[in-house]
Design a protein around this motif. Structure first.
Motif, mmCIF file in Angstrom:
data_model
loop_
_atom_site.group_PDB
_atom_site.id
_atom_site.type_symbol
_atom_site.label_atom_id
_atom_site.label_comp_id
_atom_site.label_asym_id
_atom_site.label_seq_id
_atom_site.Cartn_x
_atom_site.Cartn_y
_atom_site.Cartn_z
ATOM 1 N N SER A 147 3.452 2.230 -7.923
ATOM 2 C CA SER A 147 2.322 3.172 -7.305
ATOM 3 C C SER A 147 1.600 3.824 -8.288
ATOM 4 N N GLY A 215 6.096 7.720 -5.145
ATOM 5 C CA GLY A 215 5.053 7.497 -5.465
ATOM 6 C C GLY A 215 3.259 8.072 -4.823
ATOM 7 N N ALA A 219 0.179 8.849 -7.458
ATOM 8 C CA ALA A 219 -0.779 8.059 -7.567
ATOM 9 C C ALA A 219 -1.337 9.137 -6.676
ATOM 10 N N ASP A 367 -3.756 2.379 -5.081
ATOM 11 C CA ASP A 367 -1.848 2.299 -5.176
ATOM 12 C C ASP A 367 -1.766 0.577 -5.735
ATOM 13 N N ALA A 372 3.292 2.857 -1.465
ATOM 14 C CA ALA A 372 3.670 3.987 -0.911
ATOM 15 C C ALA A 372 2.560 3.645 0.603
#
Length: 507
Positions: A147, A215, A219, A367, A372
């Motif tokens: 991510s 993640g 991000a 991502d 995610a």
């Protein structure tokens, strides 16, 4: 197998020294029983070790998938982070993670024994079990690394990976997999959440949601990569440099998933009745492999045709992500659902992934590996799916510690299991948000999270790792590259160009 001389002696009353004969026969029976018991332990431990090797091989799949999904200028960086996930995760899980996960006896929140594997092995677990659980822990960390790829400092990877595998993930696995966990379906005192406990057999929530939500926050706090959205806010595709590596990584993950899901039985030599027939845990292991396969295949095909209708072309990268989304979804209920239900799971997982990607684009969320959306979104669907389609007979086979346990809503089992699954989704989301969100935010405030814009445009391979992985330039990515380094095709202008039949020009 039990035998006593007092039982056999009357049967041998006509024999000279009947007591000695009975003692001799009993000793032979006991020896055979011990050998059978030893063989059972050996076979089960070998099965678990083999499964651990398969799950660990998924790290290679993650590495190839990540490498192919990023631009060439960041290949060495993402490969190094995958090695780091395994190495740092190994030490942190050994020192703290395993104890927090399975350190029994403990409370319902966290384990408190076996730090550094002291007083280990025990009657409850052997070294093979530790190795298997470590492979799961580093899988969660590998999800998160995708991510935040292409823009994260190396020290941030080291910090988050150790924290995730040493504390965040172990607490969640204790809740749902330990015999002491407050929401575990195998809780030793049978005081189960909604009379059922949350069924997450191989980790749609424990592994995939944990890695995916971690993640997500990483991000979000870092922000998108430079060039991912233009000045008007429109999405710009930053293509990965190698579809071949993505496909290779997807197949390696597919292969490893046969250790991830079927291996979660932990043992294979177990009969489900006293008849000694053909049906036993070995059959459930095979069924789990089949449901895993069907969910992934269905999700891949659904994504193929779904994306064809949406964007107008066939995209192998989308198919690979759809395949993995199906696997992530079926992981929770793979052992307790019929094969036909796995097809439904994969079909819905594909559309969950497509929908999550559309939402991410609208929210300007970046991502690089859709980690995610894939692991978080499809993992959550997998938990709900289990609450809807878990079959009564399979639930009682896999979780025999309580009679009359609730099962899937659509299978006639009521709403209790579904309620437990919803609770699991909520508490995992809350726990990972409370722990990983502040960690990433703190790293950002300390300037330890994101690299500089100059390093990001030039590529981390060159600025942080001493050079490119191989001689390659991204045709679609000209950020940070002087024009003199880009070779362009020279087209004829039509001016002063001799015709092919014209005579040569003499000096």
């Amino acid at each position: 197998m039990a035998c006593s001389a007092s039982d056999l002696a009357p049967l041998l009353s006509t024999t000279v020294n009947s007591t000695e004969a009975a003692n001799y026969l009993c000793s032979q029976f006991s020896s055979i029983a011990n050998q059978l018991s030893d063989t059972t332990y050996a076979v089960n431990n070998t099965y678990l070790l083999f499964s651990a090797y398969l799950v660990f091989a998924m790290q290679l799949g993650f590495a190839m998938l990540c490498a192919g999904s990023v631009r060439a200028k960041n290949t060495m960086n993402i490969m190094l982070t995958n090695v780091l996930d395994a190495a740092a995760g190994g030490l942190s899980y050994y020192l703290f993670g395993y104890a927090f996960s399975f350190g029994s006896p403990s409370n319902g929140f966290i384990g408190r024994h076996f730090f550094g594997l002291r007083e280990f092995p025990s009657s409850q677990a052997d070294y093979s079990f530790f190795l298997y659980q470590w492979a799961f822990a580093i899988a969660a960390a590998g999800i998160t690394s995708g991510s935040i790829a292409e823009r994260t400092q190396f020290v941030a990877y080291l910090i988050y990976s150790s924290f995730l595998t040493g504390f965040v993930y172990p607490v969640v696995s204790h809740w749902f997999w330990s015999g002491d966990g407050w929401a575990s379906p195998v809780k030793s005192d049978n005081n189960l959440l909604f009379g059922s406990g949350a069924i997450d057999f191989a980790g749609s929530g424990v592994v995939h949601m944990v890695g995916g939500i971690a993640g997500l926050w990483g991000a979000l706090i870092e922000g998108p990569r430079i060039g991912r959205f233009d000045r008007s806010g429109r999405s710009v595709v930053l293509r990965g440099h190698s579809a071949s590596l993505v496909v290779l990584g997807s197949f390696l993950l597919w292969f490893g998933w046969y250790g991830f899901n079927p291996g979660s039985f932990l043992t294979i030599l177990k009969s489900y009745d006293d008849s000694g027939g053909y049906y036993g845990q070995w059959s459930a292991v095979g069924r789990t492999a089949v449901t895993t396969t069907l969910a992934g295949c269905t999700a891949a095909l659904t994504t193929l045709f779904g994306k064809r209708l949406i964007v107008g072309h066939w995209n192998v990268l989308d198919v690979c992500n759809g395949l993995l989304g199906g696997f992530a979804a079926i992981t929770a209920g793979c052992s307790v659902v019929e094969p036909w239900a796995a097809i439904i799971c994969g079909f819905v997982a594909s559309w969950v992934l497509i929908g999550c990607n559309k939402l991410a684009e609208k929210l300007k969320y970046d991502d690089p590996l859709e980690a995610a959306q894939l692991h978080g979104g499809c993992g959550a669907w997998g938990l709900l799916f289990t609450g809807l389609f878990a079959k009564e007979a399979f639930v009682n086979e896999v979780y025999p510690n309580k009679v009359g346990r609730p099962y899937g809503l659509f299978m006639g089992g009521g709403r209790k299991l579904l309620a437990a699954q919803i609770i699991q989704i909520l508490v995992i989301s809350g726990w990972v948000t409370m722990t990983m969100g502040p960690l990433f935010y703190g790293l950002k405030k300390l300037n330890l999270l994101r690299i500089s814009s100059e390093d990001e445009m030039a590529g981390m391979d060159l600025t942080r790792h001493g050079g490119f992985a191989y001689a390659y330039h991204d045709d679609d990515d000209q950020s940070g590259k002087p024009s003199s380094f880009i070779m362009r095709r020279v087209e004829p202008t039509g001016e002063n160009t001799p015709h092919r039949n014209s005579p040569p020009i003499s000096a």
